[in-house]
Design a protein around this motif. Structure first.
Motif, PDB file in Angstrom:
ATOM      1  N   HIS A 537       3.083  -0.055   0.912  1.00  0.00           N
ATOM      2  CA  HIS A 537       3.234  -0.473   2.297  1.00  0.00           C
ATOM      3  C   HIS A 537       1.905  -0.941   2.861  1.00  0.00           C
ATOM      4  O   HIS A 537       1.919  -2.124   3.453  1.00  0.00           O
ATOM      5  CB  HIS A 537       3.612   0.658   3.107  1.00  0.00           C
ATOM      6  N   TYR A 538       0.551  -0.399   2.438  1.00  0.00           N
ATOM      7  CA  TYR A 538      -0.501  -0.990   3.045  1.00  0.00           C
ATOM      8  C   TYR A 538      -1.026  -2.327   2.584  1.00  0.00           C
ATOM      9  O   TYR A 538      -1.349  -3.089   3.089  1.00  0.00           O
ATOM     10  CB  TYR A 538      -1.701   0.121   2.930  1.00  0.00           C
ATOM     11  N   TYR A 539      -0.573  -2.311   1.127  1.00  0.00           N
ATOM     12  CA  TYR A 539      -0.806  -3.585   0.492  1.00  0.00           C
ATOM     13  C   TYR A 539       0.094  -4.897   1.023  1.00  0.00           C
ATOM     14  O   TYR A 539      -0.420  -5.959   1.037  1.00  0.00           O
ATOM     15  CB  TYR A 539      -0.659  -3.625  -1.260  1.00  0.00           C
ATOM     16  N   GLU A 540       1.485  -4.620   1.389  1.00  0.00           N
ATOM     17  CA  GLU A 540       2.175  -5.617   2.157  1.00  0.00           C
ATOM     18  C   GLU A 540       1.781  -5.955   3.504  1.00  0.00           C
ATOM     19  O   GLU A 540       1.654  -6.887   3.658  1.00  0.00           O
ATOM     20  CB  GLU A 540       3.490  -4.835   2.075  1.00  0.00           C
ATOM     21  N   LYS A 541       1.301  -5.117   4.226  1.00  0.00           N
ATOM     22  CA  LYS A 541       0.705  -5.230   5.529  1.00  0.00           C
ATOM     23  C   LYS A 541      -0.519  -6.208   5.319  1.00  0.00           C
ATOM     24  O   LYS A 541      -0.808  -7.081   6.313  1.00  0.00           O
ATOM     25  CB  LYS A 541       0.095  -3.957   6.015  1.00  0.00           C
TER      26      LYS A 541
END
Length: 601
Positions: A537-541
């Motif tokens: 999730h954080y990498y996608e953001k």
């Protein structure tokens, strides 16, 4: 369970509030009465007391989240109905396509079992989810209500939008929180009922003012005073003790613990202001949806009132605000409390006359309304504003502005052009104080102007502070996630929406890199804790902020591979490759090597 859902509450030692009983009598001329107010406002006690004095039979039905399942609702309501040889019908899957037909038949039979006059009460209606089909069912049911029949709905919320047509036809009477509040005379009567003895008028006055007519608050304070044997002084420790010990426990158990973390944070932090607008709440908390949170609390009568306006103003019940402030002292770090107090003082001294959004778009709001131009768009003043923000917005050298906007002009001409553009910009914004010119430097005045870039900077500074204060603490971790989440929500895209003519801005480039570092670090920490979905999730953001960030792309490829999402590994590589190609470059050897290795695994 059915017995609990369908038993009318037994009322003891209640004060007969003649004022409201007369109101309910008059409201009986309309088929529906809606009683709404905060928890502990005395809604159920009032309606139960009223029915106890009225002729005719009543049916009392306690709503809960399970009633969103219509089959459950019809089952329990049918069990509560007056007995006949033939039971009321059950809702089956075959009835669903013609639900309105079934509903009308069910309620027609239900209402026919009562001798008129009769009353059906739906209590705790706020427990029905907003999207539930039950709202439509109830509207159809009311169409079958005969003369002499009446429905009373008790809720913490105002009537849903679907019920607007009932109000438009004057078929619904609304008893709201303001009307439910105890008057001073009613406080005196309740005091004599619950704590017999000689109570000075001044004590009754103080109780009324502190409780603001809130029934549960009155009952709890009176009970505490009675236990302490207090009957004379109005400023005694006992009254304060009642507030802090009993009422705070009530707020914690009945309301606060049921709220999500974001809502709790907004409540604790906005309590540092006696009243707060939606824009003030965003500035104080850094939460972009703080205004929406307050609006929802006001709509649900959660001890929050709303004054309408272009920027609505919200205010907490006095006792609730005291609880929030006390709770903040124990839940928030000392540094954060100090920061909130300092920011609250600044905000109380001024509203935000001007708000400027530059990340992903360019919008200027004056008094929360977008700027409108009757004629030609004033391009030069707006270009000056963009250039000023691109350079950081604070103490920008005049030479830097003239070089950016009038590169071919000589010194005097450029100076005159800047003076003219500044004058036009101040007139455009409507406040001379918004732009400061001093010592050959130009600044936006932070006392009058909110800029999204500055807000993101503050949020990232808070995230950094949480990291350095106690990196192993669960609380610091939660705080850091909250600040980064809010910064990400405010970061809507590149400066001025990626306008190719936008001025270059190392300020925003640094901000973007800081936000990326935070997101990548959060992702790495999640991987260390074997929380790979959260890491992804954080990498996608991070990639949504910078699709060309190859290091982030590689982290996400590895995480997707570990999660078994093999096809998405290829997809994220191609997206990064295409983004790089648009900039005239290609993936590095490290990225190509990683892709080849993951394909072989």
């Amino acid at each position: 369970m059915a017995l609990a859902k369908t038993t009318r509450p037994v009322v003891t030692r209640a004060v007969m509030r003649s004022r409201l009983l007369r109101w309910l009598n008059r409201a009986g001329q309309r088929p529906v009465t809606w009683v709404c107010g905060p928890p502990g406002a005395g809604k159920t006690t009032l309606v139960a007391s009223y029915l106890a004095t009225r002729p005719g039979r009543s049916l009392w039905y306690q709503m809960d989240a399970g009633d969103a399942d219509l089959a459950t609702f019809f089952l329990y309501l049918g069990q509560a109905a007056p007995r006949r040889r033939r039971p009321l019908p059950l809702l089956t899957p075959e009835d669903q396509p013609a639900l309105a037909v079934f509903t009308r038949r069910f309620f027609r039979e239900l209402f026919q079992r009562f001798t008129r006059p009769f009353t059906v009460v739906f209590d705790n209606y706020q427990n029905v989810p907003a999207e539930a089909a039950l709202h439509d069912v109830l509207l159809d049911a009311l169409e079958e209500l005969p003369a002499g029949g009446r429905v009373i709905v008790i809720s913490r919320r105002d009537p849903p939008t679907l019920f607007t047509r009932l109000r438009a036809r004057q078929n619904l009477a609304l008893l709201d929180a303001d009307q439910l509040g105890f008057t001073r005379a009613e406080v005196g009567a309740l005091t004599r009922r619950l704590a017999p003895g000689r109570w000075p008028r001044n004590t009754v006055r103080v109780l009324t003012e502190q409780s603001q007519g809130w029934a549960a608050g009155l009952v709890l304070m009176l009970e505490q005073l009675r236990r302490h044997g207090q009957t004379a002084s109005t400023s005694s420790p006992a009254l304060g003790h009642a507030t802090s010990e009993v009422l705070f426990g009530y707020f914690a158990q009945e309301l606060f613990r049921h709220l999500d973390q974001d809502t709790q944070d907004v409540l604790l932090e906005t309590a540092f202001l006696p009243s707060v607008t939606a824009s003030m709440a965003v500035e104080l908390t850094g939460h972009p949806k703080a205004g929406q949170v307050l609006a929802e609390l006001a709509q649900s009568h959660s001890f929050t009132t709303r004054q309408p306006g272009a920027d609505p103003t919200y205010q907490f019940h006095t006792l609730f605000r005291e609880f929030l402030l006390a709770h903040a002292q124990t839940q928030c770090p000392e540094a954060r409390v100090a920061e909130l107090r300092r920011t609250a003082v600044e905000i109380k001294a001024r509203p935000w006359p001007i708000k400027i959004f530059t990340l992903g778009r360019f919008d200027v709001l004056r008094a929360d309304q977008p700027l409108r131009f009757a004629g030609k768009v004033p391009r030069k003043p707006l270009s000056l504003l963009k250039a000023l923000i691109a350079a950081g917005g604070r103490r920008v050298r005049e030479q830097a502005l003239t070089d950016a906007l009038w590169p071919g002009a000589d010194g005097d001409a450029a100076h005159f052009a800047l003076t003219t553009a500044l004058h036009r910009l101040r007139r455009l914004l409507g406040h001379d104080e918004v732009v400061i010119r001093q010592d050959n430097e130009v600044s936006l005045n932070a006392k009058y102007c909110w800029v999204d870039i500055w807000a993101v900077e503050r949020l990232l500074a808070r995230a950094d502070a949480s990291t350095f204060r106690d990196p192993q603490s669960d609380r610091a971790w939660d705080e850091r996630i909250r600040w980064v989440k809010q910064a990400t929500e405010l970061y809507r895209g590149p400066f001025l929406g990626g306008d190719p003519d936008a001025p270059t801005t190392p300020v925003v480039d640094r901000l973007r890199r800081r936000l990326l570092r935070q997101l990548v670090d959060l992702g790495a920490r999640c991987e260390e804790m074997d929380q790979r979905h959260e890491a992804a999730h954080y990498y996608e953001k991070a990639l949504s902020i910078d699709p060309c960030a190859e290091d982030v792309c590689r982290c996400l490829m590895i995480t997707y591979h570990a999660l078994g999402r093999r096809t998405e590994v290829i997809g994220i590589y191609r997206a990064c490759r295409d983004a790089l190609a648009a900039r005239g470059t290609a993936p590095s050897g490290d990225t190509e090597t990683l892709l080849a290795r993951l394909r072989l695994d």
